[in-house]
Every structure is written in C-alpha cells, then in structure tokens.
Design an enzyme around this catalytic site. Structure first.
Site, PDB file in Angstrom:
ATOM      1  N   LEU A  17      54.029  29.485 -19.275  1.00 29.53           N
ATOM      2  CA  LEU A  17      54.460  29.432 -20.291  1.00 29.53           C
ATOM      3  C   LEU A  17      55.086  28.237 -20.554  1.00 29.53           C
ATOM      4  CD1 LEU A  17      55.904  33.173 -20.484  1.00 29.53           C
ATOM      5  CD2 LEU A  17      53.759  32.189 -21.722  1.00 29.53           C
ATOM      6  N   ARG A  18      55.293  27.298 -19.976  1.00 28.06           N
ATOM      7  CA  ARG A  18      55.589  25.996 -20.540  1.00 28.06           C
ATOM      8  C   ARG A  18      56.937  26.634 -21.057  1.00 28.06           C
ATOM      9  NH1 ARG A  18      52.328  24.696 -16.450  1.00 28.06           N
ATOM     10  NH2 ARG A  18      50.280  24.508 -17.453  1.00 28.06           N
ATOM     11  N   ASN A  42      57.559  26.023 -12.525  1.00 30.29           N
ATOM     12  CA  ASN A  42      56.774  24.914 -12.467  1.00 30.29           C
ATOM     13  C   ASN A  42      57.191  24.203 -13.845  1.00 30.29           C
ATOM     14  OD1 ASN A  42      54.641  26.505 -13.667  1.00 30.29           O
ATOM     15  ND2 ASN A  42      53.772  24.786 -12.706  1.00 30.29           N
ATOM     16  N   LYS A 100      58.525  31.009  -6.256  1.00 31.35           N
ATOM     17  CA  LYS A 100      56.903  30.647  -6.192  1.00 31.35           C
ATOM     18  C   LYS A 100      57.600  29.673  -4.504  1.00 31.35           C
ATOM     19  CE  LYS A 100      52.881  29.795  -6.372  1.00 31.35           C
ATOM     20  NZ  LYS A 100      52.290  29.595  -8.108  1.00 31.35           N
ATOM     21  N   HIS A 174      46.067  33.019  -6.717  1.00 33.82           N
ATOM     22  CA  HIS A 174      44.890  32.884  -7.303  1.00 33.82           C
ATOM     23  C   HIS A 174      43.844  32.385  -6.321  1.00 33.82           C
ATOM     24  CE1 HIS A 174      47.766  29.445  -6.389  1.00 33.82           C
ATOM     25  NE2 HIS A 174      47.603  28.901  -8.220  1.00 33.82           N
ATOM     26  N   HIS A 251      47.543  22.755 -20.880  1.00 31.34           N
ATOM     27  CA  HIS A 251      47.777  21.715 -21.052  1.00 31.34           C
ATOM     28  C   HIS A 251      47.173  20.844 -22.289  1.00 31.34           C
ATOM     29  CE1 HIS A 251      48.752  20.549 -17.200  1.00 31.34           C
ATOM     30  NE2 HIS A 251      48.185  21.601 -16.030  1.00 31.34           N
TER      31      HIS A 251
HETATM   32  C1  NCD Z   1      49.119  25.405 -12.945  1.00 31.20           C
HETATM   33  C2  NCD Z   1      50.203  24.308 -14.545  1.00 31.20           C
HETATM   34  O1  NCD Z   1      48.880  23.657 -14.927  1.00 31.20           O
HETATM   35  O2  NCD Z   1      51.117  24.499 -13.662  1.00 31.20           O
HETATM   36  N1  NCD Z   1      47.895  24.287 -12.990  1.00 31.20           N
HETATM   37  C3  NCD Z   1      46.502  25.014 -12.243  1.00 31.20           C
HETATM   38  O3  NCD Z   1      45.257  24.176 -12.257  1.00 31.20           O
HETATM   39  N2  NCD Z   1      46.713  26.323 -11.758  1.00 31.20           N
HETATM   40  C4  NCD Z   1      49.980  24.688 -11.814  1.00 31.20           C
HETATM   41  C5  NCD Z   1      48.701  26.374 -10.972  1.00 31.20           C
HETATM   42  O4  NCD Z   1      49.529  27.331 -10.872  1.00 31.20           O
HETATM   43  O5  NCD Z   1      48.406  26.037  -9.954  1.00 31.20           O
HETATM   44 ZN    ZN Z   2      49.589  29.216 -11.534  1.00 34.79          ZN
END
Ligand code: NCD
Ligand code: ZN
Length: 349
Positions: A17-18, A42, A100, A174, A251
């Site tokens: 969600l940033r 993250n 995580k 994933h 992004h």
């Molecule tokens: C995720 C991110 O942008 O935070 N990017 C991705 O390609 N999945 C990080 C992650 O889950 O690996």
């Molecule tokens: Zn992820």
C-alpha cells in the site's frame, strides 16, 4: 455459460500500500473489493516493530474513503536484529498477524532484509510458539539465474527451515513455479502459498511481446508457460493450501518506464476480476470462493467474511493510467485493454 457469480467477500493476503499520497491513491481500490488485506512492511525505512506497524495502520485507516469497513492486517519486516521480544510485543499489540522474510537484496526495498536465516532462529522459534506465520519472499539473492531463484531458495533455505521448525506456519508468497507447487503440496501441515493474478494469467513471453514491457516486470519474474500451468492448476484445484494474494505493488510510471525499472505490478483496480478470468479459463469458477474467501482466513485462524460480492460478465476497458503521485500516474495491469468480468459497484463504474 455463467454470467453472474456471487461469492463470499474475498481478502487479499499479500498487498503493498506504500505511504503518504501514494497510499491515499491506491488504498480505495483494495478497500472496495476486499474486506481485509495483509499489508507488506517494505516501506522506506521498513516497518520493524509493533509501534511502527500500528502507526502505519492508523495512516491506512485515515486514508480510507468514509464508510469503508476495510481491516488492514499488519506485518513486521524481519531483519537480522529482530528479537523474540519484538515478536511477543507484536503478538500482544493486536492487528499484527505475520512477519515477512525478505532475503536481503531480493526485491524492492529489501536492503534491510535477512542476510542469513540462521541469525533469526530464536525469533522464528518464538513465532512458532505464538502461532505467528512467517511470510516468505522465496528467492535466493546470489548469481543464480533469475528464472531459477525460487527453486534454489526452496532447496537451499525453505525446505530445511520447514523441517527444522515443524510448528512454524509458513506462507511461500507469490509462487511462480511447478517446483513451488510441488513443495507446498507435499509439505507438512502449516505450509501454504499465495498466488498473484499475473502469475496465473501471463507467462514470461509477456515481458517481451512486441518489445520490452516494463509494466509486466515483477519479482519473482514471470516464468515459462509450463510453470504458469502448474500454478494455475494448484490455485484452481480447491486445495486450501493455495490462496489469493495479489501482490499489487504500485510504482509511478517514471519508476517503471526507466532504464532501470522497478519490479512490481499494480492490479488492485481489478484484483478479483483478474482471478475470475483465470479461474474461468481453467474451467474452475466453482473453485474461486475457496481460493479467494475461505483458504486464507482458515490458514490464519481468522473468521471467514459473512457478506458477499457479485461478479458479472460485463467487459470493461481499463484506463491507460490512474492518478498516483503529482504528475506521475500509475499504469495498471492491462492498461487500455479489456477485462471480462466486473465486480458490481466497482470503483470503475
Ligand atoms: C514488490 C514491491 O514493489 O514492493 N515488488 C514486486 O515485484 N512484487 C516487492 C515484492 O513483493 O517482491
Ligand atoms: Zn509483494
């Protein structure tokens, strides 16, 4: 042919969600479809203790449109320095449901991740005692071929860890390979996996169709068609070991369309619709509810949702972009193209 599908409201068990204005731009999409989501830690700097996780949760709640009942489930970012005490505090704080593991350097904002899993054993033991799951980004970070990092991680790190701590609940996040499917299927109890829409709907050709496609780049990277088929079979099998986690990872366009573009695919604008499409392609729409709404809460020991959503067969065109940062929008998965299913009362109405 089914044209209308009512399922228990789903949850998203892996979501980015940033923060700040990016958070405000993306969280309404998820809150519209999903009752709960596991929010990844993250950020920069990462969310490493209960105080930071609860503060982040408040910022998420404040960014929600009025009247939403979305419940963010928080996670801590495991580092070499995360103590058992930090885990106990998180468990008793409430709202923090998992930890995580990012191998250091594996993906976006993973610089503070774990350099050697052995450094964290006492902490993982505490998690096992408390029933707190470990969520794993399953890729090695050495010079291994980028398409083989998941398999190598399972052999080298994850399989030994699952044996060493038989009580620790583990979610391999994933998943992208037949090897991951086999590992999860044959594993001990307390082992599960999330599956993204992109790994169900696309293989690695999508990275290069007609030219290089930065908006199809995520980690773990898309794989060979035979792996996609294995992951699709697992997700649609009705097994409770596989459940929904979009890994929607926004992004800004300038960070994606860039000589060194970021990894991450934004799919929250149509999360459940993408899954419906994949399940229909597999002839398994009847298994969507298990995957999207039942297996996740059952694994986490949380109640299943009691309300429903309705999906209708009503193709719609995805916008070229959505607002994100000032003058820097986000390009969603399948921008400018058509999606077969539509959730009623979707934001795109
Ligand atoms: C995720 C991110 O942008 O935070 N990017 C991705 O390609 N999945 C990080 C992650 O889950 O690996
Ligand atoms: Zn992820």
């Amino acid at each position: 042919m089914i044209d209308r599908l009512v399922i228990t409201r789903p949850d998203d068990w892996h979501l980015h969600l940033r923060d700040t204005e990016a958070l405000a731009a993306v969280v309404p999409f998820t809150a519209r479809q999903f009752r709960r989501a596991i929010v990844m830690p993250n950020l920069r700097p990462p969310v490493i203790n209960a105080g930071q996780a609860l503060a982040y949760r408040q910022r998420i709640l404040q960014a929600l449109p009025p009247g939403t009942d979305f419940d963010p489930l928080m996670t801590l970012y495991l580092t070499d320095n995360t103590t058992p005490q930090v885990i106990s505090e998180a468990a008793s704080a409430g709202h923090i449901v998992a930890v995580k593991l990012y191998p250091a350097g594996a993906t976006t904002n993973s610089d503070s991740g774990v350099t050697d899993i052995d450094n964290t054993l006492a902490t993982l033991e505490r998690m096992a005692e408390l029933g707190m799951p470990l969520l794993v980004h399953g890729e090695v970070t050495d010079n291994t071929d980028v398409f083989e990092r998941e398999q190598r991680f399972i052999d080298r790190v994850l399989a030994p860890l699952a044996r060493r701590l038989p009580e620790l609940k583990i979610v391999l996040e994933h998943i992208t390979t037949a090897d991951a499917v086999a590992f999860v299927n044959s594993g001990r109890p307390g082992l599960a996996a999330t599956v993204t829409p992109q790994h169900l709907l696309m293989n690695r050709n999508a990275l290069f169709s007609g030219g290089i496609r930065p908006h199809h780049y995520c980690l773990p990277v898309l794989k060979h068609e035979r792996h996609r088929e294995a992951v699709l079979n697992a997700a649609t099998s009705g097994s409770e070991r596989f459940f929904l986690g979009t890994d929607s990872a926004p992004h800004a366009r300038s960070a994606k369309e860039n000589p060194c573009g970021c990894a991450g695919i934004f799919s929250a604008h149509a999360g459940i619709e993408f899954y419906a499409e994949a399940f229909e392609q597999a002839g398994k729409l009847d298994k969507l509810q298990t995957f999207a709404s039942e297996a996740g809460p059952d694994f986490y020991g949380l109640p299943r949702n009691t309300d429903t959503i309705t999906l209708v067969r009503e193709p719609w065109q995805v916008p070229e972009s959505y607002p994100y940062l000032a003058n820097d929008p986000i390009v969603p998965l399948r921008a400018g193209e058509t999606i077969t299913w539509r959730m009623e009362n979707n934001l795109n109405d």
